[in-house]
Motif scaffolding. Structure first.
Motif, PDB file in Angstrom:
ATOM      1  N   ASN A 193      82.569  14.527  57.416  1.00  0.00           N
ATOM      2  CA  ASN A 193      83.936  14.850  57.816  1.00  0.00           C
ATOM      3  C   ASN A 193      84.008  16.019  58.786  1.00  0.00           C
ATOM      4  N   PHE A 194      83.138  17.039  58.531  1.00  0.00           N
ATOM      5  CA  PHE A 194      83.252  18.254  59.312  1.00  0.00           C
ATOM      6  C   PHE A 194      82.230  18.344  60.440  1.00  0.00           C
ATOM      7  N   SER A 195      81.194  17.570  60.382  1.00  0.00           N
ATOM      8  CA  SER A 195      80.129  17.705  61.398  1.00  0.00           C
ATOM      9  C   SER A 195      79.685  16.340  61.887  1.00  0.00           C
ATOM     10  N   ALA A 196      80.624  15.518  62.253  1.00  0.00           N
ATOM     11  CA  ALA A 196      80.313  14.148  62.676  1.00  0.00           C
ATOM     12  C   ALA A 196      79.454  14.116  63.924  1.00  0.00           C
ATOM     13  N   GLU A 197      79.509  15.137  64.741  1.00  0.00           N
ATOM     14  CA  GLU A 197      78.773  15.143  65.994  1.00  0.00           C
ATOM     15  C   GLU A 197      77.553  16.053  65.960  1.00  0.00           C
ATOM     16  N   THR A 198      77.132  16.514  64.775  1.00  0.00           N
ATOM     17  CA  THR A 198      75.940  17.349  64.695  1.00  0.00           C
ATOM     18  C   THR A 198      74.690  16.487  64.845  1.00  0.00           C
ATOM     19  N   GLY A 199      73.579  17.187  65.189  1.00  0.00           N
ATOM     20  CA  GLY A 199      72.319  16.449  65.403  1.00  0.00           C
ATOM     21  C   GLY A 199      71.821  15.756  64.165  1.00  0.00           C
ATOM     22  N   GLU A 200      71.960  16.396  62.997  1.00  0.00           N
ATOM     23  CA  GLU A 200      71.488  15.791  61.757  1.00  0.00           C
ATOM     24  C   GLU A 200      72.223  14.492  61.478  1.00  0.00           C
ATOM     25  N   ASN A 201      73.507  14.504  61.631  1.00  0.00           N
ATOM     26  CA  ASN A 201      74.291  13.316  61.369  1.00  0.00           C
ATOM     27  C   ASN A 201      74.005  12.218  62.392  1.00  0.00           C
ATOM     28  N   PHE A 202      73.898  12.625  63.650  1.00  0.00           N
ATOM     29  CA  PHE A 202      73.584  11.647  64.711  1.00  0.00           C
ATOM     30  C   PHE A 202      72.234  10.997  64.456  1.00  0.00           C
ATOM     31  N   THR A 203      71.259  11.811  64.041  1.00  0.00           N
ATOM     32  CA  THR A 203      69.894  11.290  63.815  1.00  0.00           C
ATOM     33  C   THR A 203      69.865  10.325  62.643  1.00  0.00           C
ATOM     34  N   ARG A 204      70.551  10.664  61.552  1.00  0.00           N
ATOM     35  CA  ARG A 204      70.550   9.772  60.397  1.00  0.00           C
ATOM     36  C   ARG A 204      71.166   8.417  60.738  1.00  0.00           C
ATOM     37  N   GLN A 205      72.197   8.430  61.567  1.00  0.00           N
ATOM     38  CA  GLN A 205      72.883   7.179  61.884  1.00  0.00           C
ATOM     39  C   GLN A 205      72.256   6.409  63.058  1.00  0.00           C
ATOM     40  N   PHE A 206      71.270   7.017  63.720  1.00  0.00           N
ATOM     41  CA  PHE A 206      70.705   6.373  64.907  1.00  0.00           C
ATOM     42  C   PHE A 206      69.850   5.151  64.543  1.00  0.00           C
ATOM     43  N   SER A 207      69.425   5.032  63.321  1.00  0.00           N
ATOM     44  CA  SER A 207      68.560   3.911  62.934  1.00  0.00           C
ATOM     45  C   SER A 207      69.241   2.559  63.145  1.00  0.00           C
ATOM     46  N   ARG A 208      70.556   2.560  63.244  1.00  0.00           N
ATOM     47  CA  ARG A 208      71.262   1.295  63.461  1.00  0.00           C
ATOM     48  C   ARG A 208      71.015   0.727  64.856  1.00  0.00           C
ATOM     49  N   TYR A 209      70.536   1.605  65.749  1.00  0.00           N
ATOM     50  CA  TYR A 209      70.243   1.144  67.116  1.00  0.00           C
ATOM     51  C   TYR A 209      68.774   0.693  67.270  1.00  0.00           C
ATOM     52  N   LEU A 210      68.010   0.721  66.186  1.00  0.00           N
ATOM     53  CA  LEU A 210      66.580   0.349  66.233  1.00  0.00           C
ATOM     54  C   LEU A 210      66.361  -1.006  65.578  1.00  0.00           C
ATOM     55  N   SER A 211      65.380  -1.705  66.090  1.00  0.00           N
ATOM     56  CA  SER A 211      65.003  -3.027  65.527  1.00  0.00           C
ATOM     57  C   SER A 211      63.512  -3.264  65.780  1.00  0.00           C
ATOM     58  N   ILE A 212      62.934  -4.280  65.131  1.00  0.00           N
ATOM     59  CA  ILE A 212      61.517  -4.653  65.288  1.00  0.00           C
ATOM     60  C   ILE A 212      61.439  -5.964  66.047  1.00  0.00           C
ATOM     61  N   GLU A 213      60.752  -5.912  67.154  1.00  0.00           N
ATOM     62  CA  GLU A 213      60.527  -7.120  67.952  1.00  0.00           C
ATOM     63  C   GLU A 213      59.031  -7.232  68.262  1.00  0.00           C
TER      64      GLU A 213
END
Length: 459
Positions: A42-62
């Motif tokens: 809620n308070f730090s949606a744009e912090t690096g920690e939060n961005f990094t945790r959610q970045f896995s949704r942009y990764l896939s195995i090909e």
């Protein structure tokens, strides 16, 4: 009483301070706990920690290799960072937007070092996990700062509890000193007001002044005004009480004399040897004394009603000149006063008063009768009407100066009124009648020079 008020006020202040400190500590720890558990989203949606945790949704195995989607690359550009994917050995297997001089292999020690302390280019690193791979997100000149500290939870709780106790005690001491100062300032006038009210209850109406009144100045002023009013009422009450006792004493005395005469002559009438002439004389005395008693009681009733404002006035618009002239004619037609020299004059033929004709006639007649019966037979009386009112003036004996202030008191008889008949209420009744009409009486006199009575009514 003063210390009781001070202690209560001080206890209230300390209670408020303790509650405020306790609530603040609870809110502080509650906010910290909430931020640690749920606050990041809620308070730090744009912090690096939060961005990094959610970045896995942009990764896939090909084809057995991790791949970064185009949306992930765009998210990195928007966030201002870059990304490297590492296998289990720390080898970089894929990257996006990473600088050319970025390492292609990281040892565990290097990963720990750059995560904690950044690198030489002041790049802040964040670590994430995607299946069997790890990834680094680097953010140059990141606004986020990472701080690391170690603490023992039991010691930390002990420290927090001690800090809470110390802060509470310090705040209570400070509040106690400040509260004691202000409570002594505030409760002093409050205690004084309570004492003043108790004094008023005990009928002590003396005026008292307090040096430091502060915000209670209007209260003290009102208390003094109440004291003055109660003092005036008390004096009036005492005056009325004294007057009532005098009335009762004088009426009782005045009734005893005619009653004794009536009783004595009634007993004489029962005697067998009383002649017819004596019987008639005795009956005349009884009748005269009875009439006197009736007049006395009527005057007493009238003066009481006037004094208590229970006498309704039946006002009529009256032309004063004709009213007074008719009154003088009535006096001269009375056989008792037919030889009295009374003159009348008027220079205000159009003067009109709204008066109760019956009561006003009684008042003016009292003054005229008073001038007749308290002076010699050769008295000269002048009654005049002017724009200022009615004036009754004589050239008789006059009134002594020490009698002037009491001449209108009920039952008061001046030094020159010995052996004069009357109820003693005439002038008091006249004064009350004039006062009931909203008027005033001006009395001037000098021994041997006569008396002047001026009746004024403001229309």
């Amino acid at each position: 009483m003063k210390w009781k008020l001070t202690v209560r006020y001080l206890f209230s202040v300390l209670s408020i301070v303790f509650i405020v400190v306790f609530v603040n500590m609870v809110l502080l720890f509650g906010i910290l706990y909430y931020q640690q558990t749920k606050g990041n989203d809620n308070f730090s949606a744009e912090t690096g920690e939060n961005f990094t945790r959610q970045f896995s949704r942009y990764l896939s195995i090909e084809n057995g290799q991790p791949v970064i989607s185009d949306e992930g690359v765009q998210a990195l550009k928007t966030f201002g960072g870059w990304l490297q994917l590492l296998d289990q050995n720390g080898q970089v297997v894929n990257a996006a937007l990473s600088p050319e001089d970025a390492p292609t292999h990281y040892s565990p020690v290097e990963l720990v070092h750059i995560y904690k302390y950044m690198d030489d280019q002041l790049t802040t690193y964040y670590v994430g996990q995607f299946k069997d791979y790890s990834y680094l997100v680097g953010v140059p000149d990141s606004p986020d700062q990472r701080l690391f500290f170690m603490f023992n939870s039991s010691k930390f709780l002990s420290y927090v509890s001690k800090a809470f106790v110390a802060i509470t005690i310090a705040d209570l001491i400070i509040a106690g000193l400040v509260g004691l100062l202000f409570s002594s300032i505030i409760t002093r006038p409050v205690s004084y007001m309570i004492n003043r009210i108790s004094q008023l209850k005990e009928r002590n109406f003396s005026i008292q002044k307090m040096k430091r009144q502060g915000i209670f100045k209007p209260v003290f002023s009102n208390l003094n005004s109440v004291s003055e009013t109660l003092q005036a009422h008390e004096e009036e009450r005492m005056k009325l009480e004294k007057m009532r006792e005098e009335w009762i004493s004088n009426v009782s005395h005045d009734l005893k004399t005619p009653l004794a005469s009536i009783q004595g002559f009634a007993e004489l009438l029962r005697e067998q040897d009383v002649t017819e002439s004596e019987r008639v004389d005795y009956a005349e005395v009884i009748e005269r004394k009875s009439i006197y008693m009736k007049e006395l009681l009527d005057d007493f009733n009238l003066t009481m009603r006037l004094r208590n404002q229970e006498m309704p006035l039946h006002r009529e618009d009256t032309r004063l000149e004709s009213f007074v002239r008719e009154l003088i004619i009535d006096v001269l037609n009375d056989p008792k006063y037919c030889d009295t020299a009374i003159s009348f004059s008027s220079d205000a033929p159009d003067l009109r008063w709204s008066i109760d004709r019956h009561l006003m006639k009684r008042a003016v007649l009292n003054f005229i009768n008073n001038a007749i019966i308290h002076n010699d037979k050769d008295i000269q009386i002048t009654v005049s009407v002017s724009n200022s009112g009615i004036t009754i003036e004589d050239d008789g004996k006059g009134i002594a100066r020490h009698d002037m202030d009491q001449i209108f008191n009920r039952y008061y008889r001046g030094t020159n009124t010995e052996n004069i008949l009357g109820t003693g209420l005439g002038l008091a009744i006249s004064r009350d009648i004039i006062k009931a009409h909203g008027g005033s009486i001006i009395l001037t006199s000098e021994i041997g020079m006569g008396t002047k009575v001026e009746i004024r009514i403001e229309e």
